[in-house]
Write an enzyme that holds these catalytic residues in place. Structure first.
Site, mmCIF file in Angstrom:
data_model
loop_
_atom_site.group_PDB
_atom_site.id
_atom_site.type_symbol
_atom_site.label_atom_id
_atom_site.label_comp_id
_atom_site.label_asym_id
_atom_site.label_seq_id
_atom_site.Cartn_x
_atom_site.Cartn_y
_atom_site.Cartn_z
ATOM 1 N N TYR A 72 5.316 -2.442 16.203
ATOM 2 C CA TYR A 72 5.757 -2.179 15.016
ATOM 3 C C TYR A 72 5.056 -3.973 14.547
ATOM 4 O O TYR A 72 5.062 -4.976 15.043
ATOM 5 C CB TYR A 72 7.039 -2.483 15.260
ATOM 6 C CG TYR A 72 8.033 -3.533 13.871
ATOM 7 C CD1 TYR A 72 8.364 -2.499 12.356
ATOM 8 C CD2 TYR A 72 8.504 -4.137 13.793
ATOM 9 C CE1 TYR A 72 8.351 -2.808 11.402
ATOM 10 C CE2 TYR A 72 8.697 -5.150 12.349
ATOM 11 C CZ TYR A 72 9.098 -4.356 11.595
ATOM 12 O OH TYR A 72 9.190 -4.248 9.782
ATOM 13 N N GLU A 87 17.642 -2.026 7.134
ATOM 14 C CA GLU A 87 18.308 -3.271 6.893
ATOM 15 C C GLU A 87 19.858 -3.677 7.009
ATOM 16 O O GLU A 87 19.779 -3.849 5.213
ATOM 17 C CB GLU A 87 16.662 -4.158 7.003
ATOM 18 C CG GLU A 87 15.975 -4.986 7.012
ATOM 19 C CD GLU A 87 14.448 -5.446 5.901
ATOM 20 O OE1 GLU A 87 15.192 -5.473 4.935
ATOM 21 O OE2 GLU A 87 13.433 -5.030 6.826
ATOM 22 N N PHE A 105 15.612 -12.592 13.511
ATOM 23 C CA PHE A 105 15.868 -13.399 12.593
ATOM 24 C C PHE A 105 16.536 -13.141 11.544
ATOM 25 O O PHE A 105 17.065 -13.905 10.404
ATOM 26 C CB PHE A 105 14.763 -12.289 12.166
ATOM 27 C CG PHE A 105 15.495 -11.099 12.095
ATOM 28 C CD1 PHE A 105 16.279 -10.757 11.012
ATOM 29 C CD2 PHE A 105 14.426 -10.050 12.859
ATOM 30 C CE1 PHE A 105 16.275 -8.890 11.425
ATOM 31 C CE2 PHE A 105 14.700 -8.837 12.801
ATOM 32 C CZ PHE A 105 16.245 -8.769 11.895
ATOM 33 N N TYR A 134 50.411 -38.828 2.055
ATOM 34 C CA TYR A 134 49.237 -38.043 2.566
ATOM 35 C C TYR A 134 47.730 -38.093 2.497
ATOM 36 O O TYR A 134 46.955 -38.569 3.745
ATOM 37 C CB TYR A 134 49.559 -36.911 1.958
ATOM 38 C CG TYR A 134 51.231 -35.581 3.050
ATOM 39 C CD1 TYR A 134 51.751 -36.447 3.384
ATOM 40 C CD2 TYR A 134 51.466 -34.322 3.015
ATOM 41 C CE1 TYR A 134 53.350 -36.149 3.917
ATOM 42 C CE2 TYR A 134 52.658 -33.955 2.803
ATOM 43 C CZ TYR A 134 53.439 -35.271 4.003
ATOM 44 O OH TYR A 134 55.056 -34.177 4.340
ATOM 45 N N HIS A 173 6.223 -9.802 -1.255
ATOM 46 C CA HIS A 173 7.301 -10.229 -0.489
ATOM 47 C C HIS A 173 8.146 -11.629 -1.504
ATOM 48 O O HIS A 173 8.604 -12.056 -0.680
ATOM 49 C CB HIS A 173 7.364 -10.474 0.865
ATOM 50 C CG HIS A 173 7.623 -8.747 1.815
ATOM 51 N ND1 HIS A 173 7.256 -8.307 1.462
ATOM 52 C CD2 HIS A 173 8.682 -8.926 3.132
ATOM 53 C CE1 HIS A 173 7.406 -7.317 2.357
ATOM 54 N NE2 HIS A 173 8.818 -7.372 3.650
ATOM 55 N N ARG A 176 48.135 -41.742 4.365
ATOM 56 C CA ARG A 176 48.583 -41.857 5.756
ATOM 57 C C ARG A 176 47.439 -41.033 6.712
ATOM 58 O O ARG A 176 47.909 -40.752 8.115
ATOM 59 C CB ARG A 176 49.852 -41.242 5.726
ATOM 60 C CG ARG A 176 50.768 -41.881 7.380
ATOM 61 C CD ARG A 176 52.025 -40.772 7.202
ATOM 62 N NE ARG A 176 53.299 -40.529 5.494
ATOM 63 C CZ ARG A 176 53.646 -40.172 5.094
ATOM 64 N NH1 ARG A 176 54.117 -38.993 6.828
ATOM 65 N NH2 ARG A 176 55.070 -39.547 4.741
ATOM 66 N N ASN A 188 9.185 -13.946 8.351
ATOM 67 C CA ASN A 188 10.057 -13.204 9.606
ATOM 68 C C ASN A 188 10.579 -14.618 9.670
ATOM 69 O O ASN A 188 9.950 -14.848 11.205
ATOM 70 C CB ASN A 188 9.681 -12.233 10.187
ATOM 71 C CG ASN A 188 11.145 -11.924 10.891
ATOM 72 O OD1 ASN A 188 11.476 -12.143 10.390
ATOM 73 N ND2 ASN A 188 10.578 -10.314 10.821
#
Length: 654
Positions: free
Chosen positions: A164, A529, A444, A395, A194, A398, A307
């Site tokens: 792959y 994905e 990834f 508060y 990409h 404190r 990646n």
């Protein structure tokens, strides 16, 4: 009348021109005259006509000859940049995030080197690399691992094995086998396709961090990158040749594909690139100007470059470092506000916090004691109300140890995750040279840093939330015993009225930004994905939240220092007086209304540079070293990060 807009350093100046037969030199001199007009020191320029500069047209980035006539090279309302000799060209012509970039101002090439081995980089190192403080090089051990992994990949290709991302397509195309003679094209197509991000580019600092972190991950030797390609990346980093990387487009699995692709695209000599020497230009010309060659991708190298979780992690490292800085300084600012509002220190007694021994809570209470302890640092303001009838505070004062404390503990939690991620192999498939095989996995996936950064934003936001309430107490005369909105002649002057509104608006905006992005997921890549982290947005919004927190605390610090003006001649403790003096070195007291934004920005800069922390830290350290923790019956000594209260200690409001 034609006019031109000229950019000098960080200012845009409109220059009218009645006669376009004038030269570019004339235009530059006119712009310089306007630039120095409102500068107390003339911007360091002694004589306009003797000042050398380089001009270029912003739209095309083309350099302009000083002797050219305006009508020959410019059009009406054109934008021009002027770089004064000794300065560098700005990246502002491709829109960048707001703020002044460290790398655009008279950049000096670093001499020191930081060695990367893929295992020992810290978030502090990474931020410093982003600031341009170091060049980088690989350790011999890292180089050896890189070579071994590449040798395995070369054997896979030679033997025509189906693996792959090496000899197949990607994602949905994982079963499509690619012919050997097209493997180079496969990797190049991967990077080009990409590179689909949108939005403003990352600033030079953040792009340097992204590139440095990707180099560090590749140096681990599990990605299959060649040593030659990795050295080319290092050369580009050391020359500050930085690709155009849009900030939007990653879903955080399969890694930060879009931003890392843009990073790789510039290194291939395609798209845009920036350097201090060239400004923005075509990548191939920027590389050429620095004597560098574009990288030529071998099998699997495109995938190795894109990646991983480096966008999430590099931005997360900056967020975490800034969170750490502002959390420390928030304690100091809150202590100063408590002094101005004449609060009590009883709530910071060490015995109280030993009964709920969260490390962050104990640490914050110790800081308050180290700044406010009346034996250690006598305070005339504290003495003035020692015998008043008030026994406890609101508060927002404190409960600072409890509220600020969990922020400290959260930062430490996030710090561990980010530093682990910085030195993690997040590629796919992973190349195991010692086993002689490649294995597909899911490193990834950005869920770890995404969840941590969502958590960080939620926690750090609380520093602004509680700070805004303290600003309200400072500005409200029924709560502060000070003039309304901290100014004399109220009505004629509005003082801090709208500064408080600004703080409130930032806190409200943060409430929306604190919605976690990592609870969302959208299936991508044809359901291959099908679960993603949305970590890129988690990182970007955490940075925005932290910036808002810094700005709110800057307003509180300004307001607290203004409150002291109405308590004079009384003085606070020595460390807090030092903080007051620091603020007054950049911002004058508020006598009557004036333009306030520059004051807020000046104090924000003090916080960014950690100067408030640096001023107070010696006193905090000294206090801690002089009070040695004592074990007490029934006290949980395991969390004794700071000393118990001294028996001699005087407590206010007794």
């Amino acid at each position: 009348m034609p006019r031109f807009t000229v950019h000098i350093r960080d200012e845009w100046l409109a220059v009218p021109c009645r006669d376009t037969s004038n030269t570019i030199r004339w235009l530059g001199h006119e712009a310089l005259k306007r630039y120095i007009k409102n500068k107390p020191d003339n911007g360091g320029i002694t004589a306009v006509k003797d000042t050398g500069f380089v001009a270029r047209r912003c739209q095309s980035s083309g350099l302009l000859d000083a002797d050219d006539t305006i009508e020959d090279v410019l059009e009406d309302n054109d934008f021009v940049e002027l770089a004064i000799d000794g300065d560098t060209m700005s990246p502002d012509f491709i829109p960048c995030e707001a703020g002044v970039s460290h790398l655009t101002a008279a950049y000096r090439e670093p001499e020191a080197y930081l060695s990367l081995d893929g295992n020992s980089l810290t978030s502090t190192d990474l931020v410093n690399l982003g600031k341009g403080m170091y060049k980088i090089k690989l350790t011999p051990e890292a180089e050896k691992k890189v070579v071994q992994a590449r040798d395995l990949l070369d054997r896979i290709v030679k033997e025509n094995k189906v693996v792959y991302g090496i000899t197949t397509g990607f994602g949905k195309f994982a079963r499509t086998v690619i012919p050997v003679h097209k493997l180079k094209e496969l990797q190049e197509n991967l990077v080009r396709s990409h590179s689909a991000g949108v939005g403003n580019p990352l600033s030079p600092e953040r792009t340097r961090m992204l590139l440095a972190l990707r180099i560090n991950v590749l140096a681990k030797g599990y990605s299959g990158i060649s040593l030659e390609t990795l050295h080319q990346m290092i050369q580009a980093f050391n020359a500050s040749c930085l690709s155009f990387v849009p900030e939007k487009g990653t879903v955080g699995a399969s890694g930060d594909l879009a931003p890392l692709s843009h990073l790789a695209l510039g290194l291939m000599g395609e798209g845009k690139m920036w350097s201090p020497k060239s400004g923005w230009a075509d990548a191939k010309y920027v590389l050429e100007a620095h004597g560098l060659k574009p990288i030529s991708l071998r099998p699997k190298e495109g995938l190795a470059l894109i990646n991983g979780t480096q966008m999430i992690t590099s931005l997360g490292a900056e967020a975490m470092e800034r969170a750490l800085a502002i959390a420390r300084q928030a304690d100091i600012i809150a202590a100063l506000t408590l002094e101005v509002l004449k609060g009590t220190t009883k709530a910071f007694d060490s015995d109280i916090h030993m009964l709920r021994p969260h490390p962050g809570q104990i640490e914050v209470a110790q800081r308050f004691r180290s700044l406010l302890d009346s034996d250690h640092h006598p305070s005339e303001i504290a003495e003035s109300h020692r015998f008043c009838d008030r026994v406890q505070d609101a508060y927002t004062m404190r409960c600072c140890p409890q509220v600020h404390g969990i922020v400290n503990d959260t930062i430490k939690f996030v710090q561990n995750i980010i530093n682990t991620e910085i030195n993690s192999a997040t590629d796919n498939p992973m190349v195991f040279a010692e086993r002689g095989e490649t294995i597909s996995g899911g490193n990834f996936h950005g869920e770890y840093p995404a969840k941590a950064l969502d958590f960080l934003a939620i926690a750090v936001h609380e520093l602004a939330s509680i700070s805004e309430r303290r600003i309200e107490r400072l500005c409200n005369p029924s709560l502060s015993e000070l003039p309304a909105f901290l100014v004399n002649e109220g009505g004629l002057n509005s003082g801090f009225m709208i500064a408080h509104c600004t703080a409130a608006s930032l806190v409200s905006e943060n409430k929306v930004l604190c919605h976690p992005s990592s609870v969302d997921s959208l299936s991508t890549s044809a359901a291959t994905e099908d679960h993603v982290s949305m970590g890129g947005w988690a990182a970007r919004k955490s940075l925005r939240v932290i910036e808002h927190v810094e700005q709110v605390l800057a307003i509180e610090l300004l307001a607290a220092c203004q409150g002291i003006e109405f308590l004079r001649p009384l003085r606070t403790t020595t460390p807090l007086e030092k903080v007051y003096d620091l603020v007054r070195s950049v911002v004058k007291p508020w006598i009557k209304d004036r333009f306030m934004s520059p004051d807020i920005e000046a104090v924000h800069r003090l916080l960014l540079d950690q100067k408030v922390w640096n001023v107070a830290k010696p006193y905090i350290d000294k206090y801690q070293s002089e009070y040695i923790p004592e074990s007490r019956p029934g006290s949980p000594t395991a969390f004794s990060l700071d000393p118990p209260a001294s028996p001699r200690k005087r407590v206010r409001h007794e």
